[in-house]
Design an enzyme around this catalytic site. Structure first.
Site, PDB file in Angstrom:
ATOM      1  N   LYS A 179       0.873  -1.173   0.000  1.00 23.73           N
ATOM      2  CA  LYS A 179       0.000   0.000   0.000  1.00 23.73           C
ATOM      3  C   LYS A 179       0.908   1.220   0.000  1.00 23.73           C
ATOM      4  O   LYS A 179       0.766   2.132   0.820  1.00 23.73           O
ATOM      5  CB  LYS A 179      -0.932  -0.065   1.227  1.00 23.73           C
ATOM      6  CG  LYS A 179      -2.067   0.927   1.216  1.00 23.73           C
ATOM      7  CD  LYS A 179      -3.081   0.707   0.116  1.00 23.73           C
ATOM      8  CE  LYS A 179      -4.122   1.808   0.110  1.00 23.73           C
ATOM      9  NZ  LYS A 179      -4.980   1.795  -1.095  1.00 23.73           N
ATOM     10  N   ASP A 212      -5.669  -3.270  -1.971  1.00 23.43           N
ATOM     11  CA  ASP A 212      -7.114  -3.237  -2.245  1.00 23.43           C
ATOM     12  C   ASP A 212      -7.406  -3.810  -3.632  1.00 23.43           C
ATOM     13  O   ASP A 212      -8.333  -4.610  -3.812  1.00 23.43           O
ATOM     14  CB  ASP A 212      -7.674  -1.811  -2.086  1.00 23.43           C
ATOM     15  CG  ASP A 212      -6.765  -0.741  -2.682  1.00 23.43           C
ATOM     16  OD1 ASP A 212      -5.594  -1.049  -3.006  1.00 23.43           O
ATOM     17  OD2 ASP A 212      -7.213   0.406  -2.842  1.00 23.43           O
ATOM     18  N   ASP A 236      -1.499 -11.943   5.690  1.00 27.49           N
ATOM     19  CA  ASP A 236      -2.453 -12.595   6.590  1.00 27.49           C
ATOM     20  C   ASP A 236      -3.866 -12.513   5.997  1.00 27.49           C
ATOM     21  O   ASP A 236      -4.585 -13.512   5.868  1.00 27.49           O
ATOM     22  CB  ASP A 236      -2.391 -11.851   7.932  1.00 27.49           C
ATOM     23  CG  ASP A 236      -3.291 -12.448   8.983  1.00 27.49           C
ATOM     24  OD1 ASP A 236      -3.687 -13.621   8.827  1.00 27.49           O
ATOM     25  OD2 ASP A 236      -3.603 -11.743   9.960  1.00 27.49           O
ATOM     26  N   ASP A 240      -6.284 -15.630   3.835  1.00 26.65           N
ATOM     27  CA  ASP A 240      -7.610 -16.132   4.218  1.00 26.65           C
ATOM     28  C   ASP A 240      -8.603 -15.965   3.073  1.00 26.65           C
ATOM     29  O   ASP A 240      -9.450 -16.817   2.830  1.00 26.65           O
ATOM     30  CB  ASP A 240      -8.138 -15.402   5.463  1.00 26.65           C
ATOM     31  CG  ASP A 240      -7.827 -16.178   6.738  1.00 26.65           C
ATOM     32  OD1 ASP A 240      -6.815 -16.908   6.741  1.00 26.65           O
ATOM     33  OD2 ASP A 240      -8.592 -16.065   7.716  1.00 26.65           O
TER      34      ASP A 240
END
Ligand code: ATP
Length: 341
Positions: A179, A212, A236, A240
């Protein structure tokens, strides 16, 4: 020296580790296994320590450690999980978290468009720095003017080595996710190290996405990804998301590695799942696929590939635990895989 040390841990940890040890045993490789079944929440509650010096020495005397799960709800606000996982991570400098994500059967994908479902990528997550480094604190706690700071720690050494690991892992492309447009100081360091790493690995294609956009593209074009490399927190979250696209965390394996020493800690991505612990319904496939990573790490490629094929075959035949739509118990699902070897 034991080939494998084993920490079954808490909740469903011992249940799924039993499956993995059954698998390793079935191959008859003669691997010496050292089980540390006293390491866990019960001991932490009693003694305030879960993993002692003697335990670390036993783990260090093995070629790799297999870990089931660490965590229990009543110890959530203590240092318990950090004590065990970070102790292992830092003691062995396991900076490279390796999370392969593969759709083992089409019906497990939540995506509507069949053309978009295929997913076969690896998320390489930095494991020792970033936002989870634990540096920070609260000032004027509990007042209206409380300040809370968590430092996002990035070092040139740490960033460079995880990028090199990602390039070494890639088959065709490495995609850096960050980012850098909003988190400037760390972003600049990652970008500079990224340019240099790309120069060191000119034969691998590169791509860069802000986190994003990466989350969006994982859903809209999952098949395009090969290796994704990201900081601790971004890795992380994305892992998922990717695991959910491939059938859920009951299927997700991981390894935390030190490529230089060759030592690794192998654990399913899921936690101790206290809501289903003790009921015999935990999906053992994540731990079996983790055992496959471990076997490959120890040089047993044939056995690793056979395990993956047997898990895929069991899923295709509907021989699964309830989380994947089947009716089998943990032990029955394990037997289905062993029978398919
Ligand atoms: P922890 O705090 O130890 O991470 P948790 O419950 O917060 O535990 P997970 O253990 O990852 O997090 O579980 C999240 C959800 O996924 C739970 O509802 C759990 O029952 C389910 N789950 C996790 N692992 C499995 C598994 N192997 N088989 C079936 N369901 C699972």
């Amino acid at each position: 020296m034991a080939a494998i040390s084993v920490i079954p841990g808490d909740g469903i940890g011992p249940e799924v580790v039993e499956s993995a040890l059954g698998l390793v045993d079935a191959f008859g490789l003669g691997l010496d296994v050292d089980v540390l079944d006293h390491v866990g929440a019960e001991r932490y509650r009693r003694e305030g320590v879960a993993l002692g010096e003697a335990d670390l020495a036993r783990v260090a005397a093995s070629g790799a450690v297999l870990l089931g799960a660490i965590g229990r709800p009543d110890l959530e606000h203590t240092g318990y999980v950090r004590d065990v996982l970070l102790e292992l991570r830092y003691a062995f400098d396991l900076y490279a978290n390796y999370r392969p994500v593969r759709l083992w059967h089409d019906r497990l994908s939540p995506l509507r468009d069949p053309a978009r479902r295929a997913l076969d990528c690896v998320i390489v997550r930095e494991n020792t720095e970033g936002l989870y480094s634990g540096i920070g604190g609260n000032l004027r706690a509990s007042s209206d003017h409380e300040v809370a700071v968590d430092a996002d720690v990035n070092t040139r050494h740490g960033v460079s080595r995880i990028l090199d690991f990602a390039f070494a892992t890639a088959r065709r492309e490495v995609c850096l996710v960050d980012k850098a447009n909003a988190v400037r100081a760390g972003g600049r360091l990652w970008q500079e190290c990224w340019r240099r790493a790309a120069e060191r690995h000119p034969d691998t294609a590169t791509r860069h996405l802000y986190v994003d956009a990466a989350a969006m593209k994982l859903v809209t074009e999952p098949e395009r990804f090969d290796v994704i490399v990201a900081s601790n927190s971004h890795g992380d979250i994305l892992s998922d998301l990717a695991a959910a696209l491939a059938g859920g965390i009951g299927l997700a394996p991981s390894a935390s590695l030190n490529p230089e020493s060759g030592f690794g800690m192998f654990e399913p991505v899921h936690g101790s799942a206290p809501d289903i612990a003790g009921r015999g319904v935990a999906n053992p496939f994540a731990c079996l696929l983790t055992a496959a990573l471990l076997l490959r790490h120890l040089g047993h490629d044939t056995e690793a590939a056979a395990t993956e094929a047997a898990v895929a075959g069991s899923i295709a035949a509907g021989r699964t635990t309830p989380d994947l739509g089947g009716t089998l118990s943990t032990r029955e699902a394990t037997r289905a895989v062993l029978a398919a070897l």
